[in-house]
Motif scaffolding. Structure first.
Motif, short mmCIF file in Angstrom:
data_model
loop_
_atom_site.label_atom_id
_atom_site.label_comp_id
_atom_site.label_asym_id
_atom_site.label_seq_id
_atom_site.Cartn_x
_atom_site.Cartn_y
_atom_site.Cartn_z
N ALA A 109 0.22 -9.56 -9.90
CA ALA A 109 -0.16 -8.35 -9.20
C ALA A 109 -0.91 -7.38 -10.10
N SER A 128 0.96 0.09 -3.45
CA SER A 128 0.03 -0.74 -2.68
C SER A 128 -0.30 -2.03 -3.44
N ARG A 129 -0.42 -1.95 -4.77
CA ARG A 129 -0.68 -3.17 -5.54
C ARG A 129 0.49 -4.14 -5.44
N SER A 131 2.78 -4.13 -2.90
CA SER A 131 3.00 -4.52 -1.50
C SER A 131 2.09 -5.65 -1.06
N ARG A 132 0.93 -5.78 -1.68
CA ARG A 132 0.04 -6.91 -1.35
C ARG A 132 0.66 -8.24 -1.71
N HIS A 133 1.63 -8.23 -2.63
CA HIS A 133 2.24 -9.47 -3.11
C HIS A 133 3.69 -9.63 -2.67
#
Length: 159
Positions: A109, A128-129, A131-133
Motif C-alpha cells: 500500500a 484512503s491509501r 482502504s484501497r487495499h
C-alpha cells in the motif's frame, strides 16, 4: 556469612532477569520489523516501552510470559495507531482494525508502520491509501429476503 549467598543469588537473579529482558527486547524488535517498522530509533524506543510495560505485568522468573506480553503490547500499540490514523475507536471497530492491519502487512500500500504510528490524529490521505487495499468479501455481502415461515409445535396447535 548467610548474607553473602543471598546477595550472590540476588545478583544472579538480577543478571538472569536482565538477560531475559535483553532476549525479550530482541524478540520484540524483530517482531516490530516484521510489522513493517523501519526507523531504528522508533523500533528501539517501542521495544523498550513494550518490554517495560510487560515487565510490570509479569513475574520476574517467567521469560516466556514476559516475551508473550511484550509482543501483545506491540500488537496493541499498532492497532491503536491504526485506529487513530483511521479515526475510529479500536475497541468498537475490531474487524476494521484487523482489515487495516492485513492491508498494511499483506498489500504493498506504500504505507509503513512508522508512518501509521507517528500519525497523531485521523489522516484521510493515509486512510484512503489503506482502504484501497482492505480485504473485501467475495462475493460481496448482500442481504437476502426470507419468507415468513409458519411455526409448528408438536405438543401445541400451530401458531
Amino acid at each position: 556469612m548467610s548474607a553473602e549467598p543471598a546477595a550472590v543469588s540476588a545478583a544472579m537473579a538480577a543478571d538472569t532477569t536482565a538477560h531475559g529482558a535483553c532476549e525479550t527486547g530482541e524478540t520484540v524488535r524483530s517482531y516490530l520489523r516484521r510489522l513493517r517498522f523501519r526507523d531504528p530509533a522508533l523500533i528501539e524506543r517501542l521495544a523498550a516501552e513494550c518490554v517495560e510495560r510487560a515487565r510490570r505485568r509479569v513475574s520476574r522468573h517467567d521469560p516466556a510470559e514476559l516475551s508473550r506480553r511484550a509482543i501483545e503490547e506491540a500488537q496493541r500499540r499498532l492497532d491503536q495507531a491504526l485506529a487513530r490514523a483511521l479515526g475510529v475507536n479500536a475497541g468498537r471497530e475490531p474487524s476494521l482494525i484487523a482489515a487495516a492491519r492485513a492491508a498494511l502487512l499483506l498489500a504493498d500500500a506504500g504505507v509503513t508502520a512508522d508512518e501509521v504510528y507517528l500519525t497523531a490524529s485521523a489522516n484521510p490521505a493515509l486512510a484512503s491509501r489503506l482502504s484501497r487495499h482492505l480485504p473485501q468479501a467475495q462475493p460481496p455481502e448482500a442481504p437476502a429476503l426470507m419468507q415468513p415461515q409458519k411455526l409448528r409445535f408438536f405438543l401445541f396447535k400451530s401458531v
